[in-house]
Design an enzyme around this catalytic site. Structure first.
Site, PDB file in Angstrom:
ATOM      1  N   ASN A  39      44.908  21.761 -30.716  1.00  0.00           N
ATOM      2  CA  ASN A  39      44.816  22.099 -29.290  1.00  0.00           C
ATOM      3  C   ASN A  39      45.318  23.497 -28.957  1.00  0.00           C
ATOM      4  O   ASN A  39      45.184  23.951 -27.827  1.00  0.00           O
ATOM      5  CB  ASN A  39      45.610  21.081 -28.463  1.00  0.00           C
ATOM      6  CG  ASN A  39      44.964  19.709 -28.503  1.00  0.00           C
ATOM      7  OD1 ASN A  39      43.746  19.599 -28.704  1.00  0.00           O
ATOM      8  ND2 ASN A  39      45.757  18.672 -28.342  1.00  0.00           N
ATOM      9  N   LYS A  41      45.888  27.793 -29.115  1.00  0.00           N
ATOM     10  CA  LYS A  41      45.018  28.963 -29.127  1.00  0.00           C
ATOM     11  C   LYS A  41      45.019  29.625 -30.500  1.00  0.00           C
ATOM     12  O   LYS A  41      46.085  29.796 -31.085  1.00  0.00           O
ATOM     13  CB  LYS A  41      45.530  29.979 -28.092  1.00  0.00           C
ATOM     14  CG  LYS A  41      44.858  31.334 -28.160  1.00  0.00           C
ATOM     15  CD  LYS A  41      45.400  32.254 -27.090  1.00  0.00           C
ATOM     16  CE  LYS A  41      45.006  33.711 -27.347  1.00  0.00           C
ATOM     17  NZ  LYS A  41      43.558  33.929 -27.376  1.00  0.00           N
ATOM     18  N   LYS A  43      41.878  29.384 -32.809  1.00  0.00           N
ATOM     19  CA  LYS A  43      40.864  28.860 -33.736  1.00  0.00           C
ATOM     20  C   LYS A  43      39.707  29.855 -33.911  1.00  0.00           C
ATOM     21  O   LYS A  43      39.394  30.273 -35.020  1.00  0.00           O
ATOM     22  CB  LYS A  43      40.352  27.499 -33.235  1.00  0.00           C
ATOM     23  CG  LYS A  43      41.470  26.448 -33.167  1.00  0.00           C
ATOM     24  CD  LYS A  43      41.011  25.133 -32.604  1.00  0.00           C
ATOM     25  CE  LYS A  43      40.692  25.159 -31.137  1.00  0.00           C
ATOM     26  NZ  LYS A  43      41.866  25.405 -30.270  1.00  0.00           N
ATOM     27  N   THR A  44      39.113  30.223 -32.781  1.00  0.00           N
ATOM     28  CA  THR A  44      37.962  31.137 -32.863  1.00  0.00           C
ATOM     29  C   THR A  44      38.395  32.520 -33.344  1.00  0.00           C
ATOM     30  O   THR A  44      37.702  33.144 -34.149  1.00  0.00           O
ATOM     31  CB  THR A  44      37.270  31.227 -31.483  1.00  0.00           C
ATOM     32  OG1 THR A  44      36.770  29.922 -31.160  1.00  0.00           O
ATOM     33  CG2 THR A  44      36.117  32.207 -31.493  1.00  0.00           C
ATOM     34  N   THR A  45      39.553  32.973 -32.872  1.00  0.00           N
ATOM     35  CA  THR A  45      40.020  34.296 -33.306  1.00  0.00           C
ATOM     36  C   THR A  45      40.305  34.306 -34.804  1.00  0.00           C
ATOM     37  O   THR A  45      40.060  35.309 -35.476  1.00  0.00           O
ATOM     38  CB  THR A  45      41.274  34.734 -32.522  1.00  0.00           C
ATOM     39  OG1 THR A  45      42.170  33.636 -32.434  1.00  0.00           O
ATOM     40  CG2 THR A  45      40.916  35.200 -31.143  1.00  0.00           C
ATOM     41  N   ARG A  53      37.041  40.239 -42.454  1.00  0.00           N
ATOM     42  CA  ARG A  53      37.373  40.372 -43.881  1.00  0.00           C
ATOM     43  C   ARG A  53      36.124  40.439 -44.737  1.00  0.00           C
ATOM     44  O   ARG A  53      35.973  41.307 -45.595  1.00  0.00           O
ATOM     45  CB  ARG A  53      38.185  39.166 -44.350  1.00  0.00           C
ATOM     46  CG  ARG A  53      39.609  39.248 -43.971  1.00  0.00           C
ATOM     47  CD  ARG A  53      40.388  38.175 -44.693  1.00  0.00           C
ATOM     48  NE  ARG A  53      41.792  38.398 -44.418  1.00  0.00           N
ATOM     49  CZ  ARG A  53      42.740  37.520 -44.639  1.00  0.00           C
ATOM     50  NH1 ARG A  53      42.441  36.336 -45.157  1.00  0.00           N
ATOM     51  NH2 ARG A  53      43.984  37.805 -44.381  1.00  0.00           N
ATOM     52  N   PHE A  94      29.225  26.249 -20.827  1.00  0.00           N
ATOM     53  CA  PHE A  94      30.002  25.077 -21.192  1.00  0.00           C
ATOM     54  C   PHE A  94      29.292  23.804 -20.745  1.00  0.00           C
ATOM     55  O   PHE A  94      28.577  23.795 -19.760  1.00  0.00           O
ATOM     56  CB  PHE A  94      31.388  25.118 -20.547  1.00  0.00           C
ATOM     57  CG  PHE A  94      32.294  26.117 -21.181  1.00  0.00           C
ATOM     58  CD1 PHE A  94      32.507  27.341 -20.577  1.00  0.00           C
ATOM     59  CD2 PHE A  94      32.911  25.840 -22.378  1.00  0.00           C
ATOM     60  CE1 PHE A  94      33.333  28.272 -21.158  1.00  0.00           C
ATOM     61  CE2 PHE A  94      33.745  26.777 -22.967  1.00  0.00           C
ATOM     62  CZ  PHE A  94      33.949  28.000 -22.355  1.00  0.00           C
ATOM     63  N   TRP A  96      30.486  21.231 -19.361  1.00  0.00           N
ATOM     64  CA  TRP A  96      30.868  20.714 -18.045  1.00  0.00           C
ATOM     65  C   TRP A  96      30.281  21.578 -16.928  1.00  0.00           C
ATOM     66  O   TRP A  96      30.360  21.227 -15.762  1.00  0.00           O
ATOM     67  CB  TRP A  96      32.376  20.544 -17.887  1.00  0.00           C
ATOM     68  CG  TRP A  96      33.196  21.703 -18.322  1.00  0.00           C
ATOM     69  CD1 TRP A  96      33.614  22.742 -17.561  1.00  0.00           C
ATOM     70  CD2 TRP A  96      33.720  21.925 -19.642  1.00  0.00           C
ATOM     71  NE1 TRP A  96      34.350  23.605 -18.326  1.00  0.00           N
ATOM     72  CE2 TRP A  96      34.440  23.127 -19.593  1.00  0.00           C
ATOM     73  CE3 TRP A  96      33.643  21.225 -20.847  1.00  0.00           C
ATOM     74  CZ2 TRP A  96      35.078  23.654 -20.715  1.00  0.00           C
ATOM     75  CZ3 TRP A  96      34.282  21.745 -21.962  1.00  0.00           C
ATOM     76  CH2 TRP A  96      34.991  22.948 -21.885  1.00  0.00           C
ATOM     77  N   GLU A 131      33.094  26.076 -32.580  1.00  0.00           N
ATOM     78  CA  GLU A 131      33.087  24.984 -31.570  1.00  0.00           C
ATOM     79  C   GLU A 131      32.135  23.855 -31.936  1.00  0.00           C
ATOM     80  O   GLU A 131      31.665  23.125 -31.061  1.00  0.00           O
ATOM     81  CB  GLU A 131      32.742  25.504 -30.150  1.00  0.00           C
ATOM     82  CG  GLU A 131      33.314  26.861 -29.748  1.00  0.00           C
ATOM     83  CD  GLU A 131      34.827  26.897 -29.614  1.00  0.00           C
ATOM     84  OE1 GLU A 131      35.468  25.846 -29.754  1.00  0.00           O
ATOM     85  OE2 GLU A 131      35.376  27.997 -29.407  1.00  0.00           O
TER      86      GLU A 131
HETATM   87  P1  ATP Z   1      40.775  31.674 -29.192  1.00  0.00           P
HETATM   88  O1  ATP Z   1      39.290  31.967 -28.941  1.00  0.00           O
HETATM   89  O2  ATP Z   1      41.637  32.451 -28.260  1.00  0.00           O
HETATM   90  O3  ATP Z   1      41.139  31.761 -30.632  1.00  0.00           O
HETATM   91  P2  ATP Z   1      40.585  28.824 -29.484  1.00  0.00           P
HETATM   92  O4  ATP Z   1      39.280  29.026 -30.142  1.00  0.00           O
HETATM   93  O5  ATP Z   1      41.710  28.317 -30.308  1.00  0.00           O
HETATM   94  O6  ATP Z   1      41.016  30.154 -28.738  1.00  0.00           O
HETATM   95  P3  ATP Z   1      39.261  27.127 -27.552  1.00  0.00           P
HETATM   96  O7  ATP Z   1      39.623  25.688 -27.382  1.00  0.00           O
HETATM   97  O8  ATP Z   1      37.983  27.465 -28.210  1.00  0.00           O
HETATM   98  O9  ATP Z   1      40.492  27.825 -28.262  1.00  0.00           O
HETATM   99  O10 ATP Z   1      39.350  27.759 -26.122  1.00  0.00           O
HETATM  100  C1  ATP Z   1      38.870  29.014 -25.793  1.00  0.00           C
HETATM  101  C2  ATP Z   1      39.572  29.564 -24.585  1.00  0.00           C
HETATM  102  O11 ATP Z   1      40.542  28.665 -24.060  1.00  0.00           O
HETATM  103  C3  ATP Z   1      40.370  30.844 -24.885  1.00  0.00           C
HETATM  104  O12 ATP Z   1      40.296  31.634 -23.736  1.00  0.00           O
HETATM  105  C4  ATP Z   1      41.779  30.373 -25.085  1.00  0.00           C
HETATM  106  O13 ATP Z   1      42.769  31.337 -24.748  1.00  0.00           O
HETATM  107  C5  ATP Z   1      41.856  29.193 -24.152  1.00  0.00           C
HETATM  108  N1  ATP Z   1      42.773  28.193 -24.714  1.00  0.00           N
HETATM  109  C6  ATP Z   1      42.949  27.863 -25.995  1.00  0.00           C
HETATM  110  N2  ATP Z   1      43.906  26.917 -26.154  1.00  0.00           N
HETATM  111  C7  ATP Z   1      44.335  26.630 -24.903  1.00  0.00           C
HETATM  112  C8  ATP Z   1      45.336  25.745 -24.371  1.00  0.00           C
HETATM  113  N3  ATP Z   1      46.064  24.980 -25.159  1.00  0.00           N
HETATM  114  N4  ATP Z   1      45.504  25.713 -23.025  1.00  0.00           N
HETATM  115  C9  ATP Z   1      44.764  26.493 -22.201  1.00  0.00           C
HETATM  116  N5  ATP Z   1      43.807  27.344 -22.641  1.00  0.00           N
HETATM  117  C10 ATP Z   1      43.592  27.433 -23.976  1.00  0.00           C
HETATM  118 MG    MG Z   2      37.383  28.501 -29.819  1.00  0.00          MG
END
Ligand code: ATP
Ligand code: MG
Length: 199
Positions: A39, A41, A43-45, A53, A94, A96, A131
């Site tokens: 849950n 932040k 994953k995508t980064t 790389r 999205f 939703w 995702e």
């Molecule tokens: P990022 O793209 O920053 O690496 P992520 O891929 O881990 O995030 P996602 O679930 O894909 O997270 O959500 C994408 C967006 O939601 C990003 O803007 C991120 O900052 C935000 N986000 C991620 N985790 C959370 C959280 N726990 N609560 C609120 N917003 C979140």
């Molecule tokens: Mg993501």
């Protein structure tokens, strides 16, 4: 040398022995499947960091962005001129926002069908399915089809799958699974998502 220096040297020697032994044990060369879930932040980064790389070494990379189609995202544009990167993006935003299962399924299937040949192409070093866990959760694509593509992919190809609540089957098959924990997130404290940081 002080006592602390001596202890440090000893500890590092021990560490080196352990690491060397592990390195000697790892003698298999093949592409891997990585799941980045949880849950928090990052994953995508993390996935895009690995894309950087691979591109840095001149490898070919394919990224499929499920869900994020309606969004700008800075990282995609950094590599836009790199001929070694191809990207498939879902046309809708999205789920939703669209609130239309039929449309979402069609959009998902379109990018998934584009992605399948990438997972069969031995020239592609890395494939990212960003995702993808949500597509499986909502039933927009079949997990068996994804598993089939992963199992039959070229030996040297690596795949990164991201998204919360990664399915058990994916986690079991993956070689590396990382769970990003949500210790805290600025958004939950009323701070807006920031350009260049969150997207
Ligand atoms: P990022 O793209 O920053 O690496 P992520 O891929 O881990 O995030 P996602 O679930 O894909 O997270 O959500 C994408 C967006 O939601 C990003 O803007 C991120 O900052 C935000 N986000 C991620 N985790 C959370 C959280 N726990 N609560 C609120 N917003 C979140
Ligand atoms: Mg993501």
């Amino acid at each position: 040398m002080t006592d602390r220096d001596t202890r440090h040297k000893k500890a590092m020697q021990k560490r080196k022995e352990i690491v060397d032994a592990k390195v000697a044990q790892a003698d298999e060369e093949r592409g891997i499947v990585i799941v980045i879930t949880g849950n928090g932040k990052g994953k995508t980064t993390s996935a895009w960091g690995t894309v950087a790389r691979s591109l840095g070494y001149g490898y070919k990379v394919h990224v499929t962005q499920f869900i994020k189609g309606g969004w700008d995202c800075g990282e995609r544009d950094v590599f836009a001129n790199d001929d070694n990167l191809s990207i498939s993006t879902m046309g809708t935003g999205f789920t939703w926002e669209t609130q239309n299962r039929q449309l979402d399924t069609e959009a998902c299937q379109k990018v998934w069908q584009e992605t399948i040949p990438k997972l069969q192409n031995p020239d592609i070093h890395l494939v990212v399915l960003d995702e993808v866990t949500y597509m499986l959760k909502y039933g927009y694509m079949e997990i068996d089809e994804l598993m089939d593509a992963l199992v039959n992919r070229p030996e040297n190809q690596s795949v990164i799958l991201t998204g919360r609540a990664a399915q058990k089957q994916l986690q079991e098959y993956a070689d590396t699974v990382s769970e990003v924990q949500d210790v805290k997130h600025a958004f939950n404290n009323g701070i807006k998502a920031r350009k260049g940081i969150d997207w």
